[in-house]
Write an enzyme that holds these catalytic residues in place. Structure first.
Site, PDB file in Angstrom:
ATOM      1  CD  GLU A  96      -2.750  -1.332   2.287  1.00 43.68           C
ATOM      2  OE1 GLU A  96      -2.688  -0.653   3.232  1.00 43.68           O
ATOM      3  OE2 GLU A  96      -3.843  -2.116   1.948  1.00 43.68           O
ATOM      4  CB  CYS A 400       0.455   5.973  11.465  1.00 39.80           C
ATOM      5  SG  CYS A 400       1.233   7.556  10.759  1.00 39.80           S
TER       6      CYS A 400
HETATM    7  N1  SAH Z   1       8.866   0.400  10.198  1.00 38.86           N
HETATM    8  C1  SAH Z   1       8.931   1.934  10.268  1.00 38.86           C
HETATM    9  C2  SAH Z   1       7.768   2.625   9.549  1.00 38.86           C
HETATM   10  C3  SAH Z   1       6.547   2.324   9.249  1.00 38.86           C
HETATM   11  S1  SAH Z   1       5.689   2.505  10.739  1.00 38.86           S
HETATM   12  C4  SAH Z   1       8.841   2.332  11.777  1.00 38.86           C
HETATM   13  O1  SAH Z   1       8.547   1.550  12.511  1.00 38.86           O
HETATM   14  O2  SAH Z   1       8.968   3.335  11.874  1.00 38.86           O
HETATM   15  C5  SAH Z   1       5.392   4.317  10.650  1.00 38.86           C
HETATM   16  C6  SAH Z   1       4.946   5.014  12.109  1.00 38.86           C
HETATM   17  O3  SAH Z   1       3.512   4.449  12.265  1.00 38.86           O
HETATM   18  C7  SAH Z   1       5.783   4.430  13.225  1.00 38.86           C
HETATM   19  O4  SAH Z   1       6.207   5.716  13.691  1.00 38.86           O
HETATM   20  C8  SAH Z   1       4.783   3.546  13.903  1.00 38.86           C
HETATM   21  O5  SAH Z   1       4.989   3.572  15.555  1.00 38.86           O
HETATM   22  C9  SAH Z   1       3.533   4.368  13.780  1.00 38.86           C
HETATM   23  N2  SAH Z   1       2.274   3.325  14.011  1.00 38.86           N
HETATM   24  C10 SAH Z   1       2.108   2.001  13.842  1.00 38.86           C
HETATM   25  N3  SAH Z   1       1.082   1.372  14.078  1.00 38.86           N
HETATM   26  C11 SAH Z   1       0.371   2.334  14.341  1.00 38.86           C
HETATM   27  C12 SAH Z   1      -0.955   2.704  14.804  1.00 38.86           C
HETATM   28  N4  SAH Z   1      -1.850   1.673  14.968  1.00 38.86           N
HETATM   29  N5  SAH Z   1      -1.498   3.936  15.102  1.00 38.86           N
HETATM   30  C13 SAH Z   1      -0.738   4.852  15.113  1.00 38.86           C
HETATM   31  N6  SAH Z   1       0.522   5.055  14.631  1.00 38.86           N
HETATM   32  C14 SAH Z   1       0.962   3.802  14.298  1.00 38.86           C
END
Ligand code: SAH
Length: 425
Positions: A96, A400
């Site tokens: 995605e 996110c």
């Molecule tokens: N693997 C990388 C990039 C993808 S996640 C990383 O971990 O940074 C991108 C962002 O989304 C990260 O900061 C993560 O903590 C956040 N994230 C993941 N799941 C989420 C959720 N359910 N609600 C809000 N933010 C979330």
């Protein structure tokens, strides 16, 4: 047949195009023509590379060279304008990719826009530029006020022309993810495979084509914050970053990579010549909590992570971003905020707070706005800039931590998703 002649053009760099061209007995300048066609004009097939002579195009096609397209299979449009794309690759795997119009990496309202204006204003010479900050004379201050207004009106003009003044593309680096963060939907997929550099760049090309925008004329921000952990697909991520800057024309300072905290790679990344800005997903204020929420903390704990961040070689006007997902009653207490402030004390950084975006199978809840504000104010009070990220495209599962694959959401029983989103194509 050589390897180059059996591969896809998307993902190759100028050096690889040069090999391909010389093996085909064509003049060297054709490598640059292919580079332009693939990344700047974003053609969709070898046949479309109008700058190459027809017989050469045919020879390339007959020898198995393809463009290596990333195909938009589905497109969901949110009430807030966010678009979630399901993009499919040659082997049928999909990821995605998210388009946020006039978004800025989900950082709207965090002061980064003002920072950008300040960045440009800083280039206006003023008195006493060396040494301690001198008082501004009134004419200089007036000049800066005027320049700010001009920049604002230019921005508006661009918005009018393209309606994409600060659009952001959020791209994926892997099919699924291996990191297993407990609050993230992508984790439920596990990791299927790494994306190639071409597949990473291909997402950007497909979205730019679909949105009819073109950098550098259109200011495009790009974040590696979609599915997957970019630092667990390091070589391809680095190569893709270079192609995005040198080929597609995305400004380096408009790119950000987010890592869950692959510590050795943070050190490697500090040494790269072309480098997006760095964001680190902190998400917890102490080791016990972080190990529970992000199992990778057992391998690289907070001491190691914070040491890597402190040693990270920041460029002029650059800071590290820490992301912190707030989970009600788990990591959102005032005490957690104080611990975070302590961890980050003295670092050139800011914190982006993200209230949990919920999803099926995620056992956490979203804290109230008041709770988020208290957390933010504690950080700010301790001198750490902290901003609350506005959720984008939650209704279409584009926010996110909600990326899991459109097909599954399209058949989701949750009525609000069915009714609010429009599925196109
Ligand atoms: N693997 C990388 C990039 C993808 S996640 C990383 O971990 O940074 C991108 C962002 O989304 C990260 O900061 C993560 O903590 C956040 N994230 C993941 N799941 C989420 C959720 N359910 N609600 C809000 N933010 C979330």
């Amino acid at each position: 047949m050589s390897k180059a002649l059996t591969s896809s053009l998307l993902g190759m760099d100028l050096g690889e195009f040069s090999v391909l061209v010389s093996e085909a007995g064509e003049p060297a300048y054709r490598a640059k023509q292919i580079m332009e066609a693939v990344y700047r004009h974003r053609v969709e097939s070898v046949a479309e590379i109008a700058t190459l002579p027809q017989p050469f195009r045919e020879r390339l096609e007959h020898s198995g060279v393809t463009l290596g397209a990333a195909r938009i299979e589905k497109k969901f449009v949110s009430v807030d304008g966010t678009v979630r794309y399901l993009i499919t690759f040659a082997d049928g795997q999909s990821v995605e990719t998210v388009w946020m119009p006039e978004g800025d990496g989900g950082e709207a309202g965090d002061g980064s826009e003002a920072g950008e204006t300040a960045e440009r204003l800083a280039d206006i010479p003023g008195p006493g530029t060396s040494g301690a900050k001198a008082e501004e004379s009134e004419p200089i201050a007036a000049l800066k006020r005027c320049a700010t207004q001009n920049l604002r009106s230019q921005d508006r003009h661009r918005q009018d022309r393209t309606s994409s003044g600060r659009s952001t593309i959020c791209i994926s680096s892997q099919v699924g993810c291996a990191v297993d963060c407990q609050f993230c939907l992508t984790a439920l997929l596990g990791v299927k495979r790494n994306l190639t550099a071409g597949e990473i760049v291909g997402q950007v090309c497909a979205v730019l084509r679909d949105q009819r925008v073109s950098p550098p004329e259109d200011r495009i921000n790009l974040v590696f914050m979609g599915m997957g952990e970019p630092f667990l697909n390091y070589e391809n991520f680095v190569k893709a970053s270079r192609l995005l800057v040198e080929g597609v024309g995305i400004a380096e300072r408009r790119m950000t990579v987010s890592t869950a905290g692959i510590v050795p790679r943070i050190y490697d990344f500090g040494g790269e010549s072309i480098r997006p800005k760095l964001a680190i997903s902190l998400n917890a204020s102490n080791d016990a909590l972080r190990a529970r929420l992000m199992p990778l903390n057992k391998k690289w704990n907070l001491d190691m992570l914070i040491a890597a961040a402190r040693e990270f070689p920041l460029r002029t006007r650059e800071w590290i971003t820490f992301e912190y997902v707030l989970l009600a009653g788990v990591n959102d207490a005032p005490e957690n905020a104080r611990e975070v402030a302590e961890l980050l004390r003295g670092m050139r950084c800011k914190v982006n707070l993200i209230a949990l975006n919920p999803g099926p199978g995620i056992d956490f809840t979203t804290p109230s706005a008041e709770r988020v504000t208290v957390f933010q104010n504690i950080l700010r009070g301790a001198g750490t800039p902290a901003f609350v990220r506005r959720p984008r495209g939650r209704d279409i599962y584009a926010a996110c931590g909600q990326l899991k694959r459109t097909v599954e959401v399209a058949t989701s029983p949750e009525p609000q998703i069915q009714s609010i989103s429009r599925v196109q194509q």
